[in-house]
Design an enzyme around this catalytic site. Structure first.
Site, PDB file in Angstrom:
ATOM      1  N   ASP A 104      22.100 -23.014 -21.509  1.00 22.81           N
ATOM      2  CA  ASP A 104      20.926 -23.047 -22.384  1.00 22.81           C
ATOM      3  C   ASP A 104      19.717 -23.601 -21.644  1.00 22.81           C
ATOM      4  OD1 ASP A 104      22.705 -22.349 -24.410  1.00 22.81           O
ATOM      5  OD2 ASP A 104      23.037 -24.449 -24.952  1.00 22.81           O
TER       6      ASP A 104
HETATM    7  N1  URA Z   1      27.780 -24.837 -24.168  1.00 25.13           N
HETATM    8  C1  URA Z   1      26.569 -25.041 -24.729  1.00 25.13           C
HETATM    9  O1  URA Z   1      26.472 -25.395 -25.896  1.00 25.13           O
HETATM   10  N2  URA Z   1      25.485 -24.826 -23.971  1.00 25.13           N
HETATM   11  C2  URA Z   1      25.529 -24.470 -22.698  1.00 25.13           C
HETATM   12  O2  URA Z   1      24.498 -24.301 -22.053  1.00 25.13           O
HETATM   13  C3  URA Z   1      26.797 -24.258 -22.114  1.00 25.13           C
HETATM   14  C4  URA Z   1      27.910 -24.454 -22.890  1.00 25.13           C
END
Ligand code: URA
Length: 247
Positions: A104
């Site tokens: 993310d």
């Molecule tokens: N899980 C998440 O919630 N975000 C990420 O970026 C990777 C795994």
């Protein structure tokens, strides 16, 4: 993805881009058996058969990078909102690489980038069960009961997540740092798992792919991976035929 022919030829080591344009004008370049004389024409270096003087051009050198992604970068290759992209951080890499799985915008840590689609798929695909390790800080303390729920699997979108390995790394009065090891890659999975048990994530970092750890790589930096590094991802052996890169 389609790219200009002169760029593909230059990357394959045929010549400089400028000279490749000349070769195209001279009718020495063909795509899928058809001569292309138009400079600016595009082809897909993976899907199309590109020849120079009737010989297939060399396929691009495979490259594997481990980046410590900072918060505030997207892992997509283009962003409608114009936010910084992880590929903006790569300065001396002529190959077009793509991220292996997403992180993310607000997550930091280990991100593999490669132009090797086969290896990328095997790391992402749950059937190969490559573990990904995350460190999350959450408000409050995690009760035993909540830890048990994470270990048993959480219902997300009507499916139970695979059991996670869970370890408490640090506890303060109002905050816990927890390590979660999972091999699935559902969208925002760790955030949603922890939110589902009442502990919304404050910060999230991926620290390893399989046995390959992020280590002390500074934020925003990257390094080329060796064969030994790649083996660590798959617990000791590469599960398919693989062009050798340096140890
Ligand atoms: N899980 C998440 O919630 N975000 C990420 O970026 C990777 C795994």
């Amino acid at each position: 993805m389609a790219e200009r022919l002169q760029k593909i030829l230059a990357r394959a080591g045929v010549s400089s881009r400028r000279t490749a344009e000349e070769y195209i004008r001279q009718g020495r370049v063909a795509v899928n058996g058809r001569v292309v004389c138009e400079v600016g024409a595009k082809a897909d270096p993976v899907m199309d058969r590109i020849t120079f003087d009737n010989k297939p051009i060399a396929s691009e050198e495979k490259i594997y990078l481990l980046l410590n992604k900072p918060v505030g970068y997207v892992t997509t290759l283009s962003d409608p909102q114009g936010r910084p992209k992880v590929t903006d951080l790569l300065v001396d890499i002529p190959q077009r690489v793509f991220p292996v799985g997403r992180l993310d915008y607000d997550t930091e840590g280990a991100l593999l980038l490669t132009n090797d689609g086969e290896l990328g798929n095997r790391i992402i695909h749950p059937s190969y069960e490559v573990n990904k390790t995350y460190e999350a800080t959450v408000p409050g303390r995690l009760a035993e009961e909540k830890i048990r729920l994470l270990k048993e699997g959480i219902l997300l979108d009507g499916h139970r997540t695979w059991p996670a390995q869970v370890k408490i790394l640090a506890e303060k009065k109002n905050e816990t740092t927890v390590e979660l090891i999972i091999h699935e890659g559902k969208k925002r999975q760790v955030r949603r798992m922890l939110a589902a048990i009442g502990h919304p994530v404050k910060t999230l970092k991926r620290t390893a792919y399989g046995g390959l750890k992020l280590g002390k790589l500074p934020s925003g930096s990257y390094r080329r991976l060796t064969m030994r590094d790649l083996k660590k991802i798959f617990s000791g052996k590469i599960p398919f035929t693989f062009k050798k890169i340096p140890d």
